[in-house]
Scaffold this motif. Structure first.
Motif, mmCIF file in Angstrom:
data_model
loop_
_atom_site.group_PDB
_atom_site.id
_atom_site.type_symbol
_atom_site.label_atom_id
_atom_site.label_comp_id
_atom_site.label_asym_id
_atom_site.label_seq_id
_atom_site.Cartn_x
_atom_site.Cartn_y
_atom_site.Cartn_z
ATOM 1 N N ARG A 159 -3.770 30.817 -35.511
ATOM 2 C CA ARG A 159 -3.799 30.791 -36.975
ATOM 3 C C ARG A 159 -3.813 32.215 -37.537
ATOM 4 N N ALA B 139 -0.307 33.722 -37.397
ATOM 5 C CA ALA B 139 0.538 33.110 -38.435
ATOM 6 C C ALA B 139 0.225 33.716 -39.797
ATOM 7 N N LYS C 265 2.575 36.287 -42.095
ATOM 8 C CA LYS C 265 2.873 35.906 -43.478
ATOM 9 C C LYS C 265 2.485 37.039 -44.416
ATOM 10 N N ASP D 223 9.591 32.853 -42.727
ATOM 11 C CA ASP D 223 8.912 31.695 -42.144
ATOM 12 C C ASP D 223 9.609 31.190 -40.887
ATOM 13 N N ALA E 147 7.723 30.850 -37.336
ATOM 14 C CA ALA E 147 7.664 29.549 -36.661
ATOM 15 C C ALA E 147 8.280 29.628 -35.273
ATOM 16 N N HIS F 52 6.728 26.465 -33.182
ATOM 17 C CA HIS F 52 6.608 25.194 -33.893
ATOM 18 C C HIS F 52 7.535 25.204 -35.100
ATOM 19 N N LEU G 70 3.948 25.205 -39.592
ATOM 20 C CA LEU G 70 3.424 26.537 -39.905
ATOM 21 C C LEU G 70 2.742 26.556 -41.262
ATOM 22 N N GLN G 71 3.447 26.042 -42.267
ATOM 23 C CA GLN G 71 2.927 26.093 -43.632
ATOM 24 C C GLN G 71 1.752 25.150 -43.839
ATOM 25 N N TYR H 241 -1.158 26.262 -40.195
ATOM 26 C CA TYR H 241 -1.481 27.545 -39.576
ATOM 27 C C TYR H 241 -1.716 28.705 -40.536
#
Length: 377
Positions: A321, A324, A328, A334, A338, A343, A348-349, A352
């Motif tokens: 997490r 990720a 970001k 994104d 990912a 994944h 992701l959104q 994570y």
């Protein structure tokens, strides 16, 4: 194929028998038509529809659940997931009964079940029950067994879980740097370097434990992730989660240097103990028996490191997490994030990227800059 029979009124009657793909039971339909050709055509269409997987609408929960589990779930998930799904559904079967027809479960009755489970279970437990049941009903819609999914737009609660030891699921930049510094100066061990690899890559713990030295490309600074260690069922090195495709990630030169240091220490430790090579199986993070160390060992190391660094405790999954969220924060695309983590963008959104203080401040800054550039503020 049955033969149509001509009735006294001159019309033709035929009975089509077929095995329902969901219930596994033989059933029949009878129809009367104007001509023998029409009767034979109708029978053929009924059998053809059955062969394609179409079922009768009045399917019970007791029949549909094992059908869904066997065909759409079991071939694609791990045994531990199947065990969890069965546990979740046992609660639903106990509440609704095995003879409850899917098309008779509406939004109200479904909400009643969630409310019932919330009386004696935690919010997270009720959430997993809901996710499992919703997934099954989504499939039932796709198969044409029910018209709409009653699990949409419902709410669920649950008893709060007692907090034995404070724990966080994601690190902000300040805590990340503190913890990483503590790990880097800690005593050499396999758990230390497993934590370092996760800190830099956000790999799942199974992926990290499943790494072998031949997956490291020292020249291109890449790591090939094409399997994971099955630490739950102990079946060895297996496919990636969800049978995902292998992925190759490019990592920082500093991580490669840490791995070179680890390789040297591993060999020297092996020679000092005068034991059978712990790298004989080629796993990066192998114990003395040649198999990978356990997630418990890594999490114990993290617990001690967090305590020394003065950081609220994390488990190994928090690195995922954290990576990720950091990527970001770095405004990376994104799709790249990912792909790097292995994944989908949706996952992701949804699960994570977390709203850390750093991410909130960065977005507030971007918002202010935009409003200023437009002459609004």
């Amino acid at each position: 194929m049955a033969k149509p029979k001509k009735g006294k009124n001159g019309r033709w009657q035929i009975t089509a028998r077929y095995k329902d793909i969901i219930t596994g039971k033989w059933t029949s339909k009878t129809r009367t038509l104007d001509t023998a050709a029409e009767a034979r055509s109708w029978e053929a269409s009924v059998i053809h529809e059955s062969d394609l997987g179409h079922s009768e609408k009045a399917v019970t929960l007791g029949d549909y659940f094992p059908h869904w589990l066997e065909i759409f779930k079991a071939p694609f998930v791990e045994k531990r997931t199947i065990t969890r799904v069965k546990t979740d559904m046992n609660h639903a079967l106990k509440f609704f009964g095995t003879h409850k027809e899917l098309n008779s479960i509406n939004r109200a009755t479904y909400q009643m079940w969630l409310n019932h489970e919330a009386e004696n279970h935690s919010h997270e437990t009720v959430r997993t029950m809901h996710v499992t049941f919703r997934s099954m009903m989504e499939n039932a819609v796709e198969e044409g067994v029910i018209i709409r999914n009653p699990c949409l737009h419902v709410r669920f609660a649950g008893n709060p879980q007692p907090i034995r030891v404070p724990k966080q699921s994601v690190l902000n930049i300040h805590d990340y740097k503190l913890l990483l510094s503590e790990i880097l100066r800690s005593t050499e061990c396999a758990s230390k370097y497993a934590a370092i690899v996760q800190a830099f890559t956000g790999m799942r713990i199974g992926e990290a434990l499943g790494l072998t030295w031949d997956k490291i490309d020292w020249d291109s600074h890449t790591i090939l992730i094409d399997g994971q260690w099955d630490y739950m069922e102990h079946t060895g090195r297996i496919h990636l989660k969800g049978h995902a495709s292998p992925r190759k990630i490019t990592v920082e030169a500093s991580l490669m240097e840490y791995l070179k240091d680890y390789r040297k220490w591993q060999k020297s430790a092996q020679n000092a103990r005068k034991v059978v090579s712990i790298t004989s199986t080629n796993y990066l993070f192998a114990g003395e028996d040649g198999t990978p160390i356990t997630p418990d060992a890594v999490n114990k190391f993290l617990r001690i490191s967090c305590n020394h660094a003065g950081v609220t405790r994390i488990t190994s999954h928090a690195w995922r997490r954290t990576q990720a969220t950091l990527m970001k924060l770095a405004k990376m695309d994104d799709k790249f994030v990912a792909s790097f983590l292995g994944h989908t963008v949706e996952t992701l959104q949804k699960y994570y990227v977390r709203q850390t203080d750093d991410l909130i401040r960065e977005n507030q800054k971007l918002r202010a800059e935009f409003l200023s550039s437009q002459g609004i503020i």
